[in-house]
Design an enzyme around this catalytic site. Structure first.
Site: not given
Ligand SMILES: [Zn+2]
Length: 407
Positions: A185, A269, A322, A325, A341, A344, A351
């Site tokens: 990243d 990216e 996330c 999950c 998150c 979860c 980052d």
């Molecule tokens: Zn999650």
């Protein structure tokens, strides 16, 4: 593979003067051809029976008139005007293909340069021989072996460099160490964050030297135009800019070499730099870190080592998803460095989470692109896609097959 090696030159005074003159001739020819191109294009639009401009026709046209109209062009290598017009043709090609903006006139003192084809020079150890100019000392000898294709002599601040392009048969580097896949990243606060949790801070040259840069620019603007002191101040400023560029370039090369050396698969990216540059707060740190250059270096270095770089599309939600999950946030402001998150409960560093998503994306992309197995010799990555991660990106993988850079 075509490689380029840029080497500092030690020209004597006569040679440096000749370089400046050849670069001036190249600039003149480029601007002349650009004007002609525009004129001929307008004429063609008015009367389609007239030919469209082309670099080849423009070169012939200049050759026919230069003896009479621009006899001083004959004092330097014929390559200087010829290659400049070929480069203009390439600039138009890039423009028509949507890769670049409309060609601009070259300005004196801005990236002065001229190019020689391989019949117009030869490399002898740590010297380069140029007809009518003799031997010019190079600060080091050419690092790559292979057929030398061309040489571009250019000025950076007050120094001259030659960039030699070589068609190398063997990649100069050993295969990557088998550390599998990594996601990178590129950030604003750090140069890069890896999915391993490593943070590469980078030198931030602008921040460190900004004060000096400002002082020198102010001192330059106070000097009278055309005065000797102004020229000196301008040279000092140019040297500082070159130094900042070197610091930045060095950090970037170290980062990309390290990634290509350690990891087989690197997920990055595709950043919309132009869009981000429009945001003035982001502009400086992004310019500092040269994302395009990062990607370019990483791709060729990975190729040397038989690795690969997977570029996630610019709408790939690397930060907002996330990595544990797969839950996707609606929004994540730039100022939020850590978040938990809601699905979860996993806590995330912004980052590192983004880097992990990029790694997983890269792994699932390479697996789906090569059928999961039988990837062929030299690709024993030992990386398996994490199943739940694949669910996140399955749609994205499908629609971005053409974005995947397979090297
Ligand atoms: Zn999650």
């Amino acid at each position: 593979m075509i490689l380029a090696h840029k080497i500092a030159l030690d020209p004597n005074n006569a040679q440096a003067t000749h370089f400046a003159r050849a670069a001036g001739t190249a600039r003149f020819a480029y601007n002349w051809a650009l004007d002609e191109w525009q004129r001929q294009y307008a004429a063609h639009k008015e009367d389609p029976s007239r030919p469209k401009p082309s670099q080849m026709a423009l070169r012939r046209q200049l050759n026919a008139i230069k003896r009479d109209q621009y006899p001083w062009m004959l004092e330097v290598t014929k390559n200087a005007p010829q290659m400049a017009i070929i480069q203009l043709g390439q600039a138009f090609q890039n423009f028509f293909a949507g890769r670049a903006r409309y060609p601009q006139r070259r300005k004196k003192g801005v990236h002065d340069r001229f190019t020689l084809t391989n019949d117009q020079f030869s490399v002898e150890g740590s010297r380069i021989r140029i007809p009518n100019l003799g031997l010019v000392r190079m600060r080091e000898s050419l690092r790559f072996t292979g057929k030398i294709m061309s040489a571009t002599v250019s000025r950076v601040a007050d120094r001259w460099f030659v960039s030699l392009t070589v068609e190398a048969r063997d990649p100069p580097a050993r295969p990557a160490e088998n550390q599998g896949a990594v996601g990178v990243d590129l950030g604003l606060s750090a140069l890069a964050t890896l999915s391993t949790g490593e943070v590469v801070t980078g030198p931030k040259p602008h921040t460190a030297l900004l004060g000096r840069l400002r002082r020198l620019s102010r001192s330059l603007s106070r000097k009278r135009k055309g005065s000797n002191n102004r020229n000196k101040a301008r040279a000092r400023l140019a040297r500082l800019h070159a130094r900042i560029g070197n610091i930045r370039g060095d950090a970037l090369h170290k980062l990309t070499s390290d990634l290509a050396r350690r990891f087989h698969t690197v997920g990055i990216e595709d950043l919309n730099v132009r869009g981000m540059m429009a945001n003035r707060h982001l502009a400086r740190s992004i310019a500092d870190m040269s994302f395009f250059e990062f990607r370019r270096q990483l791709e060729y270095k990975a190729t040397w080592r038989g690795g690969e770089v997977v570029v996630a599309g610019r709408w790939f939600a690397s930060s907002k998803t996330c990595s544990h999950c797969g839950y996707k946030l609606e929004a994540l402001p730039l100022s939020t460095r850590c978040w938990a998150c809601p699905a979860c409960g996993q806590g995330h560093d912004r980052d590192v989470n983004a880097a992990i998503n990029l790694r997983d994306y890269a792994v699932s992309s390479t697996v789906s692109a090569c059928g999961g197995e039988g990837a062929g010799a030299g690709r024993k990555t030992g990386v398996k896609p994490a199943p739940m991660k694949q669910e996140i990106s399955v749609d994205q993988v499908r629609s971005t097959v053409n974005l995947i850079v397979q090297v």
